[in-house]
Write an enzyme that holds these catalytic residues in place. Structure first.
Site, PDB file in Angstrom:
ATOM      1  N   GLU A 144      39.619  42.203  45.816  1.00 38.45           N
ATOM      2  CA  GLU A 144      38.557  41.520  46.437  1.00 38.45           C
ATOM      3  C   GLU A 144      37.526  42.430  46.726  1.00 38.45           C
ATOM      4  O   GLU A 144      37.863  43.864  46.903  1.00 38.45           O
ATOM      5  CB  GLU A 144      39.007  41.097  47.557  1.00 38.45           C
ATOM      6  CG  GLU A 144      38.144  40.043  48.562  1.00 38.45           C
ATOM      7  CD  GLU A 144      37.196  40.744  49.487  1.00 38.45           C
ATOM      8  OE1 GLU A 144      36.277  40.067  49.790  1.00 38.45           O
ATOM      9  OE2 GLU A 144      37.364  41.836  49.582  1.00 38.45           O
ATOM     10  N   HIS A 145      36.323  42.250  46.678  1.00 35.92           N
ATOM     11  CA  HIS A 145      35.117  43.173  46.909  1.00 35.92           C
ATOM     12  C   HIS A 145      34.140  42.286  47.735  1.00 35.92           C
ATOM     13  O   HIS A 145      34.061  41.349  47.917  1.00 35.92           O
ATOM     14  CB  HIS A 145      34.694  43.598  45.654  1.00 35.92           C
ATOM     15  CG  HIS A 145      34.202  42.592  44.780  1.00 35.92           C
ATOM     16  ND1 HIS A 145      32.996  41.519  44.705  1.00 35.92           N
ATOM     17  CD2 HIS A 145      34.715  41.621  43.552  1.00 35.92           C
ATOM     18  CE1 HIS A 145      32.597  40.854  43.759  1.00 35.92           C
ATOM     19  NE2 HIS A 145      33.935  40.909  43.328  1.00 35.92           N
ATOM     20  N   ASP A 146      33.060  43.178  48.329  1.00 41.70           N
ATOM     21  CA  ASP A 146      31.889  42.816  48.693  1.00 41.70           C
ATOM     22  C   ASP A 146      31.009  42.023  47.630  1.00 41.70           C
ATOM     23  O   ASP A 146      31.157  42.405  46.692  1.00 41.70           O
ATOM     24  CB  ASP A 146      31.244  44.024  49.484  1.00 41.70           C
ATOM     25  CG  ASP A 146      32.226  44.756  50.547  1.00 41.70           C
ATOM     26  OD1 ASP A 146      33.077  44.034  51.143  1.00 41.70           O
ATOM     27  OD2 ASP A 146      32.021  46.021  50.635  1.00 41.70           O
TER      28      ASP A 146
ATOM     29  N   CYS B 261      39.926  33.592  44.629  1.00 45.37           N
ATOM     30  CA  CYS B 261      39.399  33.411  43.095  1.00 45.37           C
ATOM     31  C   CYS B 261      38.975  31.824  43.149  1.00 45.37           C
ATOM     32  O   CYS B 261      40.087  30.882  43.069  1.00 45.37           O
ATOM     33  CB  CYS B 261      40.625  33.849  42.414  1.00 45.37           C
ATOM     34  SG  CYS B 261      40.035  33.328  40.637  1.00 45.37           S
TER      35      CYS B 261
ATOM     36  N   GLU C 225      33.278  38.956  36.556  1.00 43.27           N
ATOM     37  CA  GLU C 225      33.324  37.698  36.895  1.00 43.27           C
ATOM     38  C   GLU C 225      32.186  36.755  36.594  1.00 43.27           C
ATOM     39  O   GLU C 225      32.359  35.663  36.336  1.00 43.27           O
ATOM     40  CB  GLU C 225      33.536  37.905  38.510  1.00 43.27           C
ATOM     41  CG  GLU C 225      34.848  38.241  39.244  1.00 43.27           C
ATOM     42  CD  GLU C 225      35.034  38.809  40.479  1.00 43.27           C
ATOM     43  OE1 GLU C 225      36.052  39.147  40.837  1.00 43.27           O
ATOM     44  OE2 GLU C 225      33.813  38.769  41.207  1.00 43.27           O
TER      45      GLU C 225
ATOM     46  N   SER D  61      30.266  39.063  47.080  1.00 40.86           N
ATOM     47  CA  SER D  61      30.702  37.859  46.329  1.00 40.86           C
ATOM     48  C   SER D  61      29.517  36.918  46.265  1.00 40.86           C
ATOM     49  O   SER D  61      28.694  36.835  46.964  1.00 40.86           O
ATOM     50  CB  SER D  61      32.019  37.260  46.775  1.00 40.86           C
ATOM     51  OG  SER D  61      32.805  38.204  47.094  1.00 40.86           O
TER      52      SER D  61
HETATM   53  C1  HEM Z   1      44.810  36.741  36.521  1.00 41.95           C
HETATM   54  C2  HEM Z   1      43.670  36.198  36.620  1.00 41.95           C
HETATM   55  C3  HEM Z   1      42.756  36.554  37.949  1.00 41.95           C
HETATM   56  C4  HEM Z   1      42.911  37.132  38.879  1.00 41.95           C
HETATM   57  C5  HEM Z   1      44.147  38.156  39.586  1.00 41.95           C
HETATM   58  C6  HEM Z   1      41.654  36.969  39.807  1.00 41.95           C
HETATM   59  C7  HEM Z   1      41.361  37.541  40.899  1.00 41.95           C
HETATM   60  C8  HEM Z   1      40.010  37.207  41.670  1.00 41.95           C
HETATM   61  C9  HEM Z   1      39.811  37.589  42.834  1.00 41.95           C
HETATM   62  C10 HEM Z   1      40.709  38.650  43.689  1.00 41.95           C
HETATM   63  C11 HEM Z   1      38.697  37.540  43.166  1.00 41.95           C
HETATM   64  C12 HEM Z   1      37.460  37.856  44.413  1.00 41.95           C
HETATM   65  C13 HEM Z   1      36.690  38.679  44.156  1.00 41.95           C
HETATM   66  C14 HEM Z   1      35.546  38.728  45.353  1.00 41.95           C
HETATM   67  O1  HEM Z   1      35.937  39.292  46.175  1.00 41.95           O
HETATM   68  O2  HEM Z   1      34.590  38.072  45.009  1.00 41.95           O
HETATM   69  C15 HEM Z   1      38.079  36.822  41.978  1.00 41.95           C
HETATM   70  C16 HEM Z   1      36.832  36.045  42.269  1.00 41.95           C
HETATM   71  C17 HEM Z   1      36.293  35.323  41.007  1.00 41.95           C
HETATM   72  N1  HEM Z   1      37.059  35.038  40.020  1.00 41.95           N
HETATM   73 FE1  HEM Z   1      38.923  35.310  39.547  1.00 41.95          FE
HETATM   74  N2  HEM Z   1      40.616  36.056  38.894  1.00 41.95           N
HETATM   75  C18 HEM Z   1      41.589  35.812  37.711  1.00 41.95           C
HETATM   76  C19 HEM Z   1      41.231  34.907  36.757  1.00 41.95           C
HETATM   77  C20 HEM Z   1      39.785  34.462  36.833  1.00 41.95           C
HETATM   78  C21 HEM Z   1      39.217  33.574  35.848  1.00 41.95           C
HETATM   79  C22 HEM Z   1      40.237  33.243  34.449  1.00 41.95           C
HETATM   80  C23 HEM Z   1      38.091  33.035  36.009  1.00 41.95           C
HETATM   81  C24 HEM Z   1      37.140  32.176  35.051  1.00 41.95           C
HETATM   82  C25 HEM Z   1      37.454  31.705  34.328  1.00 41.95           C
HETATM   83  C26 HEM Z   1      37.994  33.662  37.415  1.00 41.95           C
HETATM   84  C27 HEM Z   1      36.669  33.438  37.916  1.00 41.95           C
HETATM   85  C28 HEM Z   1      36.128  34.346  39.199  1.00 41.95           C
HETATM   86  C29 HEM Z   1      34.956  34.263  39.825  1.00 41.95           C
HETATM   87  C30 HEM Z   1      33.690  33.438  39.102  1.00 41.95           C
HETATM   88  C31 HEM Z   1      34.937  35.008  40.993  1.00 41.95           C
HETATM   89  C32 HEM Z   1      33.887  35.264  41.729  1.00 41.95           C
HETATM   90  C33 HEM Z   1      33.750  34.556  43.114  1.00 41.95           C
HETATM   91  C34 HEM Z   1      32.650  34.719  43.837  1.00 41.95           C
HETATM   92  O3  HEM Z   1      32.014  35.988  43.739  1.00 41.95           O
HETATM   93  O4  HEM Z   1      32.462  34.231  44.700  1.00 41.95           O
HETATM   94  N3  HEM Z   1      38.735  34.491  37.491  1.00 41.95           N
HETATM   95  N4  HEM Z   1      38.836  36.645  41.235  1.00 41.95           N
END
Ligand code: HEM
Length: 370
Positions: free
Chosen positions: A122-124, A47, A202, A126
């Site tokens: 997590e996922h594909d 993340c 996301e 990204s």
């Molecule tokens: C408890 C809160 C959160 C958890 C447990 C969490 C967990 C994760 C996880 C596991 C991923 C990976 C998904 C993937 O395979 O792409 C992810 C991606 C992401 N997260 Fe978080 N997240 C949280 C909060 C947030 C917050 C608050 C934001 C922004 C304000 C955020 C922004 C993103 C973005 C933009 C991605 C996509 C990354 C990409 O596609 O390369 N997340 N998050």
């Protein structure tokens, strides 16, 4: 004058210390802390925002033992994301923690890395990370880096924008389709799973924190400032030095649901291939964002910003000796991945151990591993 300076010098140290100047103090965030790069023993995950908060010390810098309330407070204070936006996500992070450690994690996420368990949260496809089993792994048991920022993959997201300074919902949906198409093309046969709703949530976060608050209609129709997004993902730091500050008003779960459904409903102008059936077209009827509030004014940070490191491709991405992202022809023959199956959305639905196990077993079965 001399007497004045002498008087100042004579003041007790305790009186002088409170006036430390932080160039990032703004009316929105009075406790800005500078970026500090993670060390080799610090835990980081997939993340970009949780990593960023740890890099600024808004979460423990080692990325471990993150208390639920500490996370909620950090998000609210420093990036303007309200608790309601992440309550389910945090509950699922704890479930994942229990699942992987075999312990009761209580209200503490033990580390950020455990979030990278594939096909769980997590996922594909990204925007900036590779898939766990791409086409170029040597055997089905092998795997690749699905956790760290990958500049080459992120570039395939940015390419869609063709240099636009801002990204609207339609462009973001186009980015999502591009990532799906490339990921499906480059997957190890059987691995790929479409995770549309999760990814658009996301994407909603990206609009929530990197929307350009200097544009008119920011509230009702936010557009992402691409250089802020790029800085954030690439450095895993907040782009204070580019004029960003915590956005106002804070974004709640209604913002995220609304933004992600509008993203999914945004009509695209071209359709990359290969895509799974159903990748295009609205999954849910779009919900509208709150009406424009005209009274909000923003204050930009002043002072000299610190400079975060800019990641280069060196050391990032997978290099199998033949260059980054070699495509294997047999990956084209991927079996139909997801007919009738939609992975759980961990930002909006509570996961059970059985859901995680089922999602993982699906891909393993398709690949002939079980
Ligand atoms: C408890 C809160 C959160 C958890 C447990 C969490 C967990 C994760 C996880 C596991 C991923 C990976 C998904 C993937 O395979 O792409 C992810 C991606 C992401 N997260 Fe978080 N997240 C949280 C909060 C947030 C917050 C608050 C934001 C922004 C304000 C955020 C922004 C993103 C973005 C933009 C991605 C996509 C990354 C990409 O596609 O390369 N997340 N998050």
């Amino acid at each position: 004058m001399v007497r004045f300076i002498a008087t100042l010098a004579a003041l007790p140290a305790a009186l002088a210390i409170p006036f430390t100047i932080n160039p990032y103090n703004s009316i929105w965030d009075h406790n800005v802390r500078p970026y500090k790069a993670p060390g080799p023993n610090d835990s980081r995950g997939p993340c970009p925002m949780l990593n960023t908060l740890a890099n600024h010390g808004y979460l423990p810098h080692d990325g471990r033992n993150i208390e639920r309330q500490v996370l909620f407070d950090a998000l609210s204070e420093h990036v303007g994301i309200e608790q309601s936006s992440v309550e389910t996500a945090m509950a699922n992070a704890i479930i994942l923690c229990n699942f992987q450690t075999g312990q009761d994690c209580g209200t503490t996420l033990k580390n950020l890395t455990l979030l990278a368990l594939p096909h769980a949260f997590e996922h594909d496809h990204s925007f900036s990370r590779g898939d766990y089993k791409p086409a170029w792994i040597a055997s089905p048991e092998d795997f690749d880096d699905n956790k760290n920022f990958n500049a080459s993959i992120f570039q395939t997201s940015l390419d869609v924008l063709e240099g636009s300074s801002h990204m609207n919902y339609q462009q973001m949906n186009q980015v999502r389709l591009q990532r799906e198409a490339l990921s499906k093309q480059d997957t190890y046969p059987g691995w790929f799973e479409e995770s549309k709703a999760i990814q658009e949530f996301e994407a909603g976060f990206i609009f929530g924190v990197m929307g350009d608050f200097n544009l008119p209609n920011y509230i009702s129709n936010p557009q992402v400032k691409v250089e802020w997004w790029k800085y954030w993902f690439t450095n895993e730091a907040l782009p204070y030095e580019l004029g960003w500050h915590r956005p106002e008003p804070k974004k709640d779960v209604n913002f995220l649901l609304s933004a992600s459904s509008r993203l999914l409903a945004a009509r695209v102008t071209s359709t990359p291939s290969p895509l799974v059936s159903g990748a295009i077209g609205p999954a849910v009827a779009p919900v509208t964002l709150p009406a424009q509030v005209n009274t909000i004014t923003y204050q930009l940070p002043t002072g000299t910003p610190y400079v975060g490191p800019i990641a280069t491709e060196k050391g990032l991405g997978h290099n199998n000796g033949n260059g980054l992202f070699k495509r294997e022809p047999e990956a084209q023959a991927t079996p139909a991945p997801s007919a009738g199956f939609v992975p759980m959305n961990p930002y909006a639905q509570t996961l059970a151990f059985s859901d995680i196990a089922k999602q993982q077993a699906r891909a393993s079965a398709r690949m002939g591993l079980i």
